[in-house]
Design a protein around this motif. Structure first.
Motif, PDB file in Angstrom:
ATOM      1  N   ASP A 172      -6.556   0.848   4.807  1.00 20.87           N
ATOM      2  CA  ASP A 172      -6.507  -0.468   5.472  1.00 20.87           C
ATOM      3  C   ASP A 172      -7.776  -1.249   5.196  1.00 20.87           C
ATOM      4  O   ASP A 172      -7.742  -2.473   5.022  1.00 20.87           O
ATOM      5  N   LEU A 195      -9.764  -6.570  -0.178  1.00 17.82           N
ATOM      6  CA  LEU A 195      -9.109  -7.130  -1.364  1.00 17.82           C
ATOM      7  C   LEU A 195      -8.432  -8.462  -1.048  1.00 17.82           C
ATOM      8  O   LEU A 195      -8.381  -9.358  -1.893  1.00 17.82           O
ATOM      9  N   LYS A 196      -7.912  -8.607   0.186  1.00 22.01           N
ATOM     10  CA  LYS A 196      -7.317  -9.897   0.579  1.00 22.01           C
ATOM     11  C   LYS A 196      -8.381 -10.984   0.623  1.00 22.01           C
ATOM     12  O   LYS A 196      -8.158 -12.110   0.175  1.00 22.01           O
ATOM     13  N   MET A 204      -4.156  -1.518  -2.422  1.00 20.51           N
ATOM     14  CA  MET A 204      -3.996  -2.005  -1.045  1.00 20.51           C
ATOM     15  C   MET A 204      -3.462  -0.896  -0.129  1.00 20.51           C
ATOM     16  O   MET A 204      -3.781  -0.847   1.055  1.00 20.51           O
ATOM     17  N   LYS A 205      -2.661   0.010  -0.705  1.00 18.06           N
ATOM     18  CA  LYS A 205      -2.065   1.083   0.096  1.00 18.06           C
ATOM     19  C   LYS A 205      -3.040   2.223   0.368  1.00 18.06           C
ATOM     20  O   LYS A 205      -2.809   3.029   1.269  1.00 18.06           O
ATOM     21  N   LEU A 240      -3.084  -3.502  -8.091  1.00 17.99           N
ATOM     22  CA  LEU A 240      -3.448  -4.070  -6.785  1.00 17.99           C
ATOM     23  C   LEU A 240      -2.584  -3.555  -5.632  1.00 17.99           C
ATOM     24  O   LEU A 240      -3.133  -3.154  -4.593  1.00 17.99           O
ATOM     25  N   PRO A 241      -1.246  -3.503  -5.773  1.00 18.25           N
ATOM     26  CA  PRO A 241      -0.439  -2.983  -4.652  1.00 18.25           C
ATOM     27  C   PRO A 241      -0.835  -1.549  -4.284  1.00 18.25           C
ATOM     28  O   PRO A 241      -0.881  -1.198  -3.096  1.00 18.25           O
ATOM     29  N   ASN A 281      -9.326 -12.250  -2.849  1.00 17.81           N
ATOM     30  CA  ASN A 281      -8.377 -13.171  -3.474  1.00 17.81           C
ATOM     31  C   ASN A 281      -8.498 -13.126  -4.999  1.00 17.81           C
ATOM     32  O   ASN A 281      -8.869 -14.108  -5.655  1.00 17.81           O
ATOM     33  N   ASN A 341      -8.846   3.468  -8.431  1.00 19.21           N
ATOM     34  CA  ASN A 341      -7.437   3.831  -8.334  1.00 19.21           C
ATOM     35  C   ASN A 341      -7.133   5.195  -8.946  1.00 19.21           C
ATOM     36  O   ASN A 341      -6.255   5.904  -8.469  1.00 19.21           O
ATOM     37  N   TRP A 377      -9.696  -1.095   2.516  1.00 21.78           N
ATOM     38  CA  TRP A 377      -9.628  -1.648   1.166  1.00 21.78           C
ATOM     39  C   TRP A 377      -8.720  -2.876   1.135  1.00 21.78           C
ATOM     40  O   TRP A 377      -9.047  -3.885   0.513  1.00 21.78           O
ATOM     41  N   ALA A 378      -7.579  -2.776   1.805  1.00 16.93           N
ATOM     42  CA  ALA A 378      -6.606  -3.875   1.801  1.00 16.93           C
ATOM     43  C   ALA A 378      -7.222  -5.154   2.367  1.00 16.93           C
ATOM     44  O   ALA A 378      -7.060  -6.241   1.805  1.00 16.93           O
ATOM     45  N   LYS A 379      -7.974  -5.016   3.475  1.00 17.60           N
ATOM     46  CA  LYS A 379      -8.624  -6.195   4.089  1.00 17.60           C
ATOM     47  C   LYS A 379      -9.615  -6.834   3.123  1.00 17.60           C
ATOM     48  O   LYS A 379      -9.667  -8.053   2.964  1.00 17.60           O
TER      49      LYS A 379
END
Length: 373
Positions: free
Chosen positions: A194, A200-201, A190-191, A186-187, A204, A345, A196-198
């Protein structure tokens, strides 16, 4: 240099197959270097086939989402099918389980024979055939024939019965395993962007374990017998043989014991994908089989005579089986949603795994909300 071939024994007293630990690195090996490496490998595994062969031709076959697949040709020799596993797929696929099932299927004369294995791939029997297209899969006659193929595979459970003391259901084993992998990745995911990060948040993913347990409880109430399931019957994994026009299901990477409803529902989900369209990763639910198309498919499944005298079909109607499949849809969406995040990934294949994953996770939550309420 390839190491000497050794015999790889499978369980159940099945015949041994040649094997060695050679690795074929497709990121490094190209053109003539790749040909030379494969020729050395063939000489180790199949010395009789390689006798007198000084050069080979290698042609890549497109369409596989986790492997690179090649045809290996030499003058006056039978064609071989070479499968090189993709990077990191050991996080996804249990190779020992797959090879064990391939050996069992070979003993029953089902599908292509497993010829030999090496460090990151294998050789299989080449079957002169054409691969189905999305349009083929959805035609009434072909759909009914695929149903018959799945019935034949499912009934193998009477030859190799499920033993709850040592066997597991692939669906829950994969979901548990893939969820753990996703959380470690996951980390990194997220990197990657941006956007993808939004997303994935918002997803939850930390609350998925609760939903998985609730999903299990719901589906435990569904009477769906355990079968030998293919678990990936998309059109690219169904061949039509040239000589007989018979359909053959191939590529058993995800095969194993599962509830009948899961495998049938999983195939229906594949109607929503055309991997050769302009948006190959997009799920188009307008293509999902209608109720009538589902009933026609399931009627053919139920009416296929069992080669192995499987009594589990008695008393089941197409309508009751359709309900069984409908409830198992959410497990298919969940498992492939997690699979897609792992592939997003690590995979080097040109395919939008992140879109694929998020659409499947959305579909899981929609189905879960329907049945949990």
């Amino acid at each position: 240099m390839s190491s000497p071939a050794s015999s790889q024994h499978s369980n159940d007293g099945l015949p041994s197959i040649p094997g060695c630990d050679t690795i074929i690195d497709l990121a490094v090996l190209k053109g003539e270097a790749l040909k030379a490496k494969v020729l050395k490998l063939v000489q180790v595994l199949f010395p009789e086939w390689a006798e007198g062969v000084e050069s080979i031709q290698i042609d890549r076959v497109s369409g596989a989402l986790t492997n690179a697949v090649f045809f290996v040709n030499a003058p006056n020799k039978s064609r071989l099918l070479l499968r090189v596993y993709g990077n990191g797929v050991d996080q996804i696929i249990d190779r020992e389980n797959e090879l064990s099932w391939l050996a069992r299927l070979s003993s029953l004369n089902i599908g292509p024979s497993l010829l030999g294995v090496f460090g990151n791939g294998r050789f299989e029997q080449y079957l002169p055939s054409t691969t189905l297209t999305h349009e083929d899969m959805c035609t009434p006659e072909t759909s009914q024939r695929i149903a018959s193929c799945l019935r034949e595979l499912h009934d193998i459970v009477t030859v190799y019965p499920f033993d709850p003391t040592k066997d597991h259901l692939e669906v829950w084993s994969n979901i548990e395993k893939w969820y753990k992998v996703v959380m470690t990745l996951l980390p990194n995911l997220m990197k990657k962007s941006d956007g993808w990060a939004k997303i994935l948040k918002v997803y939850n993913l930390e609350r998925l374990p609760f939903q998985i347990e609730e999903c299990k409880k719901i589906l435990q109430k569904v009477d769906s017998p355990i079968v030998f399931a293919h678990n990936d019957t998309q059109y690219g994994n169904v061949l039509q043989l040239e000589n007989t026009n018979e359909l053959v299901v191939v590529d058993f990477e995800y095969a194993g014991y599962n509830p009948r409803g899961f495998d049938l529902a999983n195939h229906m989900c594949e109607w929503a994908y055309n991997y050769h369209s302009e948006q190959p990763a997009a799920m188009n639910m307008s293509l999902f089989p209608t109720y009538e198309e589902q009933i026609r498919f399931l009627k053919a499944y139920l009416e296929t005579p069992s080669k192995f005298d499987n009594p589990a079909i008695n008393g089941v109607t197409p309508e009751s089986l359709q309900k069984e499949c409908t409830m198992w849809l959410m497990a298919s969406h969940l498992s492939w949603g997690l699979w897609g995040l792992i592939q997003a990934n690590q995979s080097e294949i040109d395919f939008d795994y992140f879109l694929f994953s998020t659409q499947r996770l959305n579909a899981f939550r929609e189905e879960f909300a329907k049945w949990s309420s």
